[in-house]
Scaffold this motif. Structure first.
Motif, PDB file in Angstrom:
ATOM      1  N   VAL A 150      -5.671  12.402   4.154  1.00 17.12           N
ATOM      2  CA  VAL A 150      -4.795  11.247   3.975  1.00 17.12           C
ATOM      3  C   VAL A 150      -5.596  10.118   3.343  1.00 17.12           C
ATOM      4  O   VAL A 150      -6.754   9.888   3.696  1.00 17.12           O
ATOM      5  CB  VAL A 150      -4.197  10.798   5.330  1.00 17.12           C
ATOM      6  CG1 VAL A 150      -3.343   9.561   5.166  1.00 17.12           C
ATOM      7  CG2 VAL A 150      -3.383  11.929   5.950  1.00 17.12           C
TER       8      VAL A 150
ATOM      9  N   THR B 247       0.836  -1.199   0.000  1.00 17.73           N
ATOM     10  CA  THR B 247       0.000   0.000   0.000  1.00 17.73           C
ATOM     11  C   THR B 247       0.871   1.249   0.000  1.00 17.73           C
ATOM     12  O   THR B 247       2.033   1.223   0.408  1.00 17.73           O
ATOM     13  CB  THR B 247      -0.927   0.053   1.226  1.00 17.73           C
ATOM     14  OG1 THR B 247      -0.134   0.040   2.413  1.00 17.73           O
ATOM     15  CG2 THR B 247      -1.907  -1.106   1.236  1.00 17.73           C
TER      16      THR B 247
ATOM     17  N   GLN C 199      -0.862  11.969   1.173  1.00 20.66           N
ATOM     18  CA  GLN C 199      -1.442  13.124   1.852  1.00 20.66           C
ATOM     19  C   GLN C 199      -1.671  14.197   0.802  1.00 20.66           C
ATOM     20  O   GLN C 199      -0.731  14.662   0.160  1.00 20.66           O
ATOM     21  CB  GLN C 199      -0.536  13.656   2.954  1.00 20.66           C
ATOM     22  CG  GLN C 199      -1.171  14.818   3.692  1.00 20.66           C
ATOM     23  CD  GLN C 199      -0.326  15.324   4.833  1.00 20.66           C
ATOM     24  OE1 GLN C 199       0.888  15.164   4.823  1.00 20.66           O
ATOM     25  NE2 GLN C 199      -0.954  15.927   5.811  1.00 20.66           N
TER      26      GLN C 199
ATOM     27  N   GLU D  88      -5.126   5.992   1.525  1.00 20.32           N
ATOM     28  CA  GLU D  88      -4.281   4.825   1.296  1.00 20.32           C
ATOM     29  C   GLU D  88      -4.769   4.103   0.043  1.00 20.32           C
ATOM     30  O   GLU D  88      -5.964   3.878  -0.121  1.00 20.32           O
ATOM     31  CB  GLU D  88      -4.345   3.889   2.502  1.00 20.32           C
ATOM     32  CG  GLU D  88      -3.402   2.720   2.389  1.00 20.32           C
ATOM     33  CD  GLU D  88      -3.417   1.849   3.628  1.00 20.32           C
ATOM     34  OE1 GLU D  88      -2.703   2.182   4.586  1.00 20.32           O
ATOM     35  OE2 GLU D  88      -4.169   0.854   3.632  1.00 20.32           O
TER      36      GLU D  88
ATOM     37  N   GLU E 282       0.534   5.368   1.193  1.00 17.46           N
ATOM     38  CA  GLU E 282      -0.259   6.353   1.918  1.00 17.46           C
ATOM     39  C   GLU E 282       0.038   7.723   1.334  1.00 17.46           C
ATOM     40  O   GLU E 282       1.192   8.141   1.246  1.00 17.46           O
ATOM     41  CB  GLU E 282       0.075   6.313   3.408  1.00 17.46           C
ATOM     42  CG  GLU E 282      -0.865   7.139   4.240  1.00 17.46           C
ATOM     43  CD  GLU E 282      -0.663   6.904   5.727  1.00 17.46           C
ATOM     44  OE1 GLU E 282      -0.622   7.908   6.451  1.00 17.46           O
ATOM     45  OE2 GLU E 282      -0.551   5.735   6.141  1.00 17.46           O
TER      46      GLU E 282
END
Length: 101
Positions: free
Chosen positions: A43, A33, A37, A45, A35
């Motif tokens: 945020v 994965t 921002q 994922e 992540e």
């Protein structure tokens, strides 16, 4: 639109279809994965499959990073010390001296 841009932590990217910028804040190789921002602070994922299907390109970091870090005023960046006198920090160990008996 598949691409071969690998996710790199702290790099900025731009959605080609939306025009929005975001940065990668974490890559989990085991969980596969990434992540993200977004500039507004949100945020998200995504898994590796979705990452490589996104219409993105590398982007320059924004001039003002206040949006991504949720800092409201320029004074909040922590780069200026305006209320500290030289006497407050010239002798930092002064208060820890052992008194003589």
């Amino acid at each position: 639109m598949a691409h071969s841009i690998d996710p790199v932590v702290d790099n900025w990217y731009q959605h080609l279809d939306k025009g929005q910028r975001f940065r990668v804040v974490a890559v989990d190789q085991d969980g596969r994965t990434v992540e993200l921002q977004h500039f507004d602070g949100d945020v998200e994922e995504v898994d590796f499959d979705d990452w490589y299907q996104m219409a993105i390109a590398l982007a320059e970091p924004p001039e003002s990073w206040a949006g991504a870090t949720d800092i409201g005023n320029a004074d909040d960046f922590g780069t200026e010390v305006t209320d500290t006198k030289a006497g407050d920090w010239n002798e930092p160990l002064k208060e820890f001296k052992t008194p003589r008996k």
